[in-house]
Design a protein around this motif. Structure first.
Motif, mmCIF file in Angstrom:
data_model
loop_
_atom_site.group_PDB
_atom_site.id
_atom_site.type_symbol
_atom_site.label_atom_id
_atom_site.label_comp_id
_atom_site.label_asym_id
_atom_site.label_seq_id
_atom_site.Cartn_x
_atom_site.Cartn_y
_atom_site.Cartn_z
ATOM 1 N N VAL A 222 0.875 -1.168 0.000
ATOM 2 C CA VAL A 222 0.000 0.000 0.000
ATOM 3 C C VAL A 222 0.916 1.222 0.000
ATOM 4 N N ARG A 223 0.693 2.129 -0.954
ATOM 5 C CA ARG A 223 1.592 3.281 -1.099
ATOM 6 C C ARG A 223 0.905 4.592 -0.761
ATOM 7 N N GLU B 238 5.861 6.284 -1.252
ATOM 8 C CA GLU B 238 6.449 5.346 -0.285
ATOM 9 C C GLU B 238 5.489 4.207 0.020
ATOM 10 N N VAL B 239 6.050 3.027 0.243
ATOM 11 C CA VAL B 239 5.232 1.905 0.695
ATOM 12 C C VAL B 239 4.994 2.125 2.191
ATOM 13 N N ILE B 240 3.720 2.149 2.608
ATOM 14 C CA ILE B 240 3.433 2.454 4.014
ATOM 15 C C ILE B 240 2.981 1.226 4.803
ATOM 16 N N ALA B 241 2.537 0.202 4.106
ATOM 17 C CA ALA B 241 2.101 -1.023 4.790
ATOM 18 C C ALA B 241 1.896 -2.100 3.735
ATOM 19 N N THR B 242 1.694 -3.312 4.205
ATOM 20 C CA THR B 242 1.341 -4.384 3.272
ATOM 21 C C THR B 242 0.099 -5.108 3.802
ATOM 22 N N PRO C 222 -6.752 -0.110 1.651
ATOM 23 C CA PRO C 222 -7.360 -1.079 2.576
ATOM 24 C C PRO C 222 -7.187 -0.710 4.051
ATOM 25 N N LEU C 223 -6.261 0.216 4.352
ATOM 26 C CA LEU C 223 -5.889 0.417 5.762
ATOM 27 C C LEU C 223 -6.999 1.077 6.572
#
Ligand code: ADP
Length: 472
Positions: free
Chosen positions: A22-23, A29-33, A178-179
């Motif tokens: 998740v960017r 930047e990638v902030i989470a997966t 999705p976060l």
């Protein structure tokens, strides 16, 4: 960096699946997966929701309402944090993101109460020894598929009425955002909503969507997103005769008649066009201004648009954040280029691009054959066309397969009502650029969708009608 799980039957797990990044669209930047779930996880979610349904539907609506209110209170307490997460994954300015959390929470409070007003009927019978009753009951398991432009509100607008009447849900949020969904559901869990009632699966949209569409246990699909995917789901739903609600694309016209209050009209267009960087399905997409006020209107609008600050949503004073991804940017730029190639005049903004940030753009000298007048731009571009008569404006506004929102600006109320009634749109903002609110029905005519969300109408989408004939 956090790696989140899929939420099934009250448990978070990544099932050892591949990860989706998740960017942050402002920085790339990638902030989470999150896990790249598929049909197996979708089926597990359906199993859980199906098993939980009888118990949840068997509670009194007052018990369900109390749990929804608890969830509401937790969201209210955490709205800054939720807004922060939304800005990080979606890009909208922080104040808009926190505003969306409040709007999203408004669906929980509205439906926590509206669920208590799902009334039945008695009908006079033909024979003296019969009694006829009508009652309403929840449809069952509901599949909820949502887009990235309103990562919180599109979920609560569907989940709140579903839960209030006793349905259970399986949710697939957009893979781009999705976060916010995951955080909302963590709070639902903390509020004590029992396991299996809400399930969230992230991953392969097509695989998850297909699993739910083909499953007879899923009795209802509610979707917000593109018309293309909506049509695909509608076709798929035919095989199991699933109930469906669809909130699809829009192509909102704005009609500014000669007697409009120009300041009101300019403020309305600004609000409607540039909120969420123009990425809403009710965004003003084509503006028709009477020829007698055309130049003055553009002058006033351009002055305001030049004050809008484009930037990272976390920076103080930002009005317009980044677009969601490169293809969104490419579409807006293609619309601008096409219009200019055909003779449109650039009043402000233009083709300047910095990462996913675009300048708010106003074009004049617009013809209806230009791409921006034919399809949804979904970005910060406002093409301004002129018209001569109300009839002409109405005809041009209606010349679209979309029919979600339209806007009319006039100080003459009779004229405003006449134009409003002639418009083939589900929502009309009459001197109002921001009509959406939880207690009013939102939805479109034509290819903009089926069904309504919000209002007392929105709860009917999750109910079946049962007629009982009693012989005495
Ligand atoms: P947008 O243009 O707003 O991204 P989409 O219709 O592509 O609209 O996406 C809206 C939602 O539909 C997202 O959650 C997306 O993952 C999902 N989606 C996309 N394709 C499919 C599909 N084939 N089946 C089910 N859901 C899908």
């Amino acid at each position: 960096m956090n790696h989140y799980g899929i939420f099934v039957n009250g448990e978070w797990s990544d099932y050892g699946l591949d990860k989706i990044e998740v960017r942050n669209p402002a920085t790339n930047e990638v902030i989470a997966t999150v896990p790249n779930g598929g049909a197996d996880e979708a089926n597990k979610a359906t199993d859980a929701a199906y098993d939980a349904f009888q118990g949840w539907a068997g509670l009194s609506v007052y018990e369900r309402s109390e749990l929804i209110w608890k969830w509401h209170r937790l969201i209210e307490e955490r709205k800054e944090e939720l807004g922060y997460i939304m800005t990080m994954e979606q890009g909208k300015p922080l104040k808009e993101a926190i505003g969306e959390i409040s709007y999203a929470n408004g669906f929980l409070s509205w439906y926590a109460e509206e669920g208590k007003r799902v009334y039945g009927e008695t009908i006079p019978a033909t024979q003296a020894n019969k009694r006829l009753f009508v009652s309403k009951q929840p449809v069952g398991v509901v599949a909820v598929i949502t887009p990235w432009n309103f990562p919180a509100a599109m979920i609560t607008r569907k989940v709140a009425p579903a839960l209030a009447v006793g349905c259970t849900v399986v949710i697939k949020p957009s893979e781009l955002t999705p976060l916010t969904a995951i955080k909302l559901v963590e709070l639902a869990e903390q509020a004590g909503i029992p396991k299996g009632i809400i399930n969230v699966v992230t991953g392969d949209a097509n695989a998850i969507g297909t699993a739910w569409i083909e499953d007879n246990r899923v009795r209802k699909l509610t979707f917000t997103g593109s018309t293309k995917v909506g049509k695909l789901l509608m076709k798929g739903a035919a095989d199991t005769v699933k109930k469906i609600s669809l909130e699809l694309g829009g192509h909102a016209p704005v009609i500014v008649v000669a007697d409009a209050d120009l300041d009101k009209a300019v403020a309305g267009v600004l609000n409607s066009k540039f909120r969420n960087a123009g990425q809403t399905c009710v965004c003003a997409n084509r503006v028709y201004v009477h020829e007698s006020i055309y130049d003055t209107f553009i002058e006033k609008l351009v002055l305001k648009v030049k004050t809008l600050k484009v930037g990272n949503g976390f920076e103080e004073g930002t009005d317009i954040g980044p677009l969601i991804n490169q293809s969104a940017v490419d579409k807006v730029l293609a619309h601008i280029k096409d219009a200019i190639d055909q003779g449109a005049k650039l009043e402000t903004g233009g083709m300047g691009q910095n990462g996913l940030f675009l300048e708010p753009t106003i074009l004049s000298n617009i013809d209806d054959s230009m791409l921006c007048m034919q399809e949804e731009t979904f970005g910060p571009l406002a093409p301004i066309a002129s018209f001569k008569t109300d009839e002409e404006a109405i005809k041009r506004a209606n010349q679209s397969n979309y029919g979600l929102a339209a806007y009319v600006f006039t100080e003459n109320i009779s004229r405003g009502i006449r134009i409003t009634e002639a418009l083939e749109f589900g929502i009309v903002g009459l001197n109002d650029g921001l009509p959406s609110t939880p207690q009013a029905p939102f939805g479109g005519f034509k290819q903009s969708g089926l069904g309504r969300e919000g209002g007392h109408q929105g709860i009917e989408e999750y109910l079946e009608v049962k007629y009982i004939s009693l012989g005495l």
